[in-house]
Design an enzyme around this catalytic site. Structure first.
Site: not given
Ligand code: NAI
Length: 261
Positions: A145, A158
């Protein structure tokens, strides 16, 4: 599109939504085999699989919690059993919650560190072990991130987890470069995904985020997926140990835009 990715096998954790989902669809268009890990959203996984198959790739969905060692081992075993290889490991699963640091419980601290950092470590370790055993010059992509670099009050757990990802990526890159395994991080800025849904549904909150982005808009998951495809492909063959920020310039001190300072 990257011709060399065709037929490669990738695991993407947390791929039923957001950035992980977009990466799965992009890898499908690259005609890759995709192991879609999910902890929730089974219905969504089925439609992702269909879309991947329609675009010429192959995919399976595998339930698993990345904080559980045996679940992560199962992901690698599934890649081997179904597709006979593992070339690309994407550690994408992540969570966050806003809490002033003086009120942050040990439980919440541990939960975020467990998923974001320990989960990614387990994914790295299992994938690298497999790649070493099979002589594969694989690629690891850890989804970090902008907050591996930008401090974030109320999100200390985080930010600490993503700072940890940075040093883990750099260390593993150095350790496994002699084996041809490349380890990089991908640092998204503010992206329109479920993790931000509540914030971006409030126009004022959304505008305050947009003000932090020199390119002036919230990024799309597909723009992160495009960066992941490049890191996975041989077009990035000389790149290891970096964080590729895909953030509309957010890490470039936007407060100084226009000659301030
Ligand atoms: P999201 O909430 O759609 O995706 C996160 C996914 O991780 C979800 O599908 C969730 O079910 C899964 N997850 C959570 N805990 C889990 C576990 N214990 N085991 C397996 N899966 C698990 O959100 P997003 O934005 O797609 O996030 C994806 C990555 O991107 C994360 O690492 C987040 O920190 C990172 N990120 C996102 C940003 C944003 O603005 N959306 C910015 C910077 C980083």
């Amino acid at each position: 599109m990257y011709k060399d990715l065709e037929g490669n096998t990738a695991i993407i954790t947390g791929a039923s939504s957001g950035i992980g989902r977009a990466m799965a669809l992009r890898f499908g268009r690259e005609k890759m085999n995709v192991v879609i890990n999910y902890r929730s959203g089974e219905q969504e996984v089925n439609s992702i699989i269909q879309e991947i198959e329609q675009s010429g790739g192959q995919a399976i969905g595998v339930y698993g919690d990345v904080t559980r060692e045996e679940d992560v081992k199962k992901l690698v075993a599934a890649a081997h059993e179904h597709f006979g290889s593992l070339d690309v490991m994407v550690n994408n699963a992540g969570i966050e919650n806003e809490v002033p640091s003086e009120d942050l419980t040990l439980e919440d601290w541990r939960k975020v560190l467990d998923v974001n950092l320990t989960g990614a470590f387990l994914g790295c370790r299992e994938a690298i072990d497999y790649m070493l055993e099979h002589g594969i010059k694989g690629r690891i992509i850890n989804v970090s991130s902008v907050h591996e670099m930008i401090p974030w009050p109320h999100f200390v757990h985080y930010a600490a987890s993503k700072g940890g990802i940075k040093m883990m990526t750099e260390t593993l890159a150095l350790e496994f470069a002699p084996k041809g395994i490349r380890v990089n991080s991908l640092g998204p800025g503010a992206i329109d995904t479920p993790i931000n849904a509540a914030k971006f549904s409030d126009p004022a909150a959304k505008a305050s985020v947009e003000a932090l982005i020199p390119l002036g808009y919230i990024g799309k998951p597909e723009e992160i997926a495009a960066a992941a495809a490049w890191l996975a492909s041989s077009e990035s063959s000389y790149v290891t140990g970096i964080t590729l920020f895909a953030d509309g310039g957010m890490t470039k001190y936007p407060a100084f835009q226009g000659g301030h300072g």
